[in-house]
Design an enzyme around this catalytic site. Structure first.
Site, PDB file in Angstrom:
ATOM      1  N   MET A  17     -61.551 -12.015   5.176  1.00 51.89           N
ATOM      2  CA  MET A  17     -60.920 -12.246   3.886  1.00 51.89           C
ATOM      3  C   MET A  17     -61.857 -11.014   3.015  1.00 51.89           C
ATOM      4  SD  MET A  17     -58.254 -13.694   2.777  1.00 51.89           S
ATOM      5  CE  MET A  17     -58.376 -13.775   0.903  1.00 51.89           C
ATOM      6  N   THR A  34     -63.899 -22.488  -0.399  1.00 50.83           N
ATOM      7  CA  THR A  34     -63.747 -23.757  -0.407  1.00 50.83           C
ATOM      8  C   THR A  34     -65.037 -24.287   0.131  1.00 50.83           C
ATOM      9  OG1 THR A  34     -62.299 -23.881   1.514  1.00 50.83           O
ATOM     10  CG2 THR A  34     -61.209 -23.423  -0.359  1.00 50.83           C
ATOM     11  N   HIS A  68     -55.372 -24.557   9.694  1.00 55.77           N
ATOM     12  CA  HIS A  68     -56.082 -23.626   9.619  1.00 55.77           C
ATOM     13  C   HIS A  68     -56.643 -22.943  11.074  1.00 55.77           C
ATOM     14  CE1 HIS A  68     -55.856 -24.259   5.405  1.00 55.77           C
ATOM     15  NE2 HIS A  68     -56.411 -22.942   5.145  1.00 55.77           N
ATOM     16  N   LYS A  93     -62.773 -21.896  10.359  1.00 52.27           N
ATOM     17  CA  LYS A  93     -62.570 -22.502   8.809  1.00 52.27           C
ATOM     18  C   LYS A  93     -63.861 -23.498   8.806  1.00 52.27           C
ATOM     19  CE  LYS A  93     -60.212 -24.404   5.008  1.00 52.27           C
ATOM     20  NZ  LYS A  93     -60.612 -23.559   4.028  1.00 52.27           N
ATOM     21  N   GLY A 103     -59.262 -26.807   0.810  1.00 49.13           N
ATOM     22  CA  GLY A 103     -59.503 -26.835  -0.751  1.00 49.13           C
ATOM     23  C   GLY A 103     -57.937 -26.893  -1.396  1.00 49.13           C
ATOM     24  N   THR A 104     -57.140 -26.181  -0.518  1.00 48.26           N
ATOM     25  CA  THR A 104     -55.661 -26.188  -0.983  1.00 48.26           C
ATOM     26  C   THR A 104     -54.977 -27.417  -0.963  1.00 48.26           C
ATOM     27  OG1 THR A 104     -55.550 -23.694  -0.370  1.00 48.26           O
ATOM     28  CG2 THR A 104     -53.432 -25.048  -0.791  1.00 48.26           C
TER      29      THR A 104
END
Length: 275
Positions: free
Chosen positions: A18, A110, A164, A168, A174-175
């Site tokens: 990211m 997150t 995911h 991770k 978090g979503t």
């Protein structure tokens, strides 16, 4: 010194997947200037971040010195923004440090606890520093959450599955937590059991979030970020799904957050609050 009309941006977690995408996006934004690239992985320290992402030299070395970059940012005439895509273990201190130096945090990491978010909210409001914590920067995910809220008025049973990549660090995502929170705020309890359930293996039914909503987490190589919200009723199933096929889908939301956070004076949680 950076142009007085250009926003200085620091990216924490710059060498991550990211982080690299954010670096490319900021470097191509006409109203932003990359001030710093922070990374803790020793093999990247000292490299030009532009060379790492394959865009040619940007004359911004990768450093493991957030404090030093924040000192530089505090001297800029234009308020700086820190974008954080790091790790649940480091994001809290990163955000507190940024606020202390007057740098506006935009947080995509997150794993922050509710207590940590509340503490950061109080700290940001006291300092009058805009702060954004956004579990998911995808516009499509915001639309999914809005559709889920609409569907919840007609269904009493719902479960969330989030999938995911296996790098991770936190679960559930978090979503998924944010989606469950949004549904729980509608004043109803979901999934009232018809039978007394027994888990033969602990966790088989997922984790129990607010108001009876269950969340299931999947971690596999080959995945990026995916979420299903499944509603059930007599004779029907209604499934909402969002799939991230490339991290570029997050960049419009990241740019929006960088631009929006400069006008805020408190912490805001969720992309939907600034759209």
């Amino acid at each position: 010194m950076i142009s007085q009309t250009s926003t200085p941006v620091i990216v924490c977690g710059a060498a991550g997947k990211m982080g690299r995408e954010v670096i490319k996006t900021v470097a191509n934004a006409s109203d932003m200037t990359l001030l710093g690239a922070i990374e803790c992985q020793p093999e990247y320290i000292g490299q030009d971040i532009g060379e790492l992402i394959g865009s040619g030299p940007l004359e911004v070395p990768i450093l493991n010195d957030l404090q030093g970059i924040l000192v530089m940012a505090a001297q800029e005439k234009q308020p700086a923004v820190m974008v954080d895509f790091t790790h649940p273990d480091s994001v809290y201190e990163n955000v507190r440090s940024a606020i202390a130096y007057g740098v506006r945090p935009v947080v995509g990491t997150t794993g922050l606890s509710q207590e940590q978010i509340q503490d950061l909210a109080e700290f940001a409001e006291k300092a009058s520093i805009g702060t954004l914590i956004i579990p998911n920067f995808s516009i499509g995910m915001v639309l999914l959450q809005q559709a889920a809220i609409a569907a919840s008025k007609h269904f009493d049973h719902v479960e969330i599955i989030e999938l995911h990549h296996n790098q991770k660090a936190d679960a559930p995502s978090g979503t998924a937590i944010k989606t469950a929170q949004m549904l729980s705020e509608l004043g109803k309890t979901y999934n009232v059991p018809n039978v007394e359930e027994t888990e033969k293996i602990e966790g088989a039914r997922g984790c129990l979030a607010e108001e009876g909503i269950r969340i299931h987490s999947v971690r596999l190589p080959g995945l990026i970020a995916h979420q299903e919200v499944i509603f059930g009723g007599p004779g029907q199933i209604y499934t909402l799904r969002h799939d991230t096929t490339d991290r570029s889908c997050y960049m419009p939301g990241v740019l929006l957050a960088i631009r929006k956070v400069q006008s805020l004076t408190k912490l805001i949680y969720g992309l939907e609050k600034i759209l």
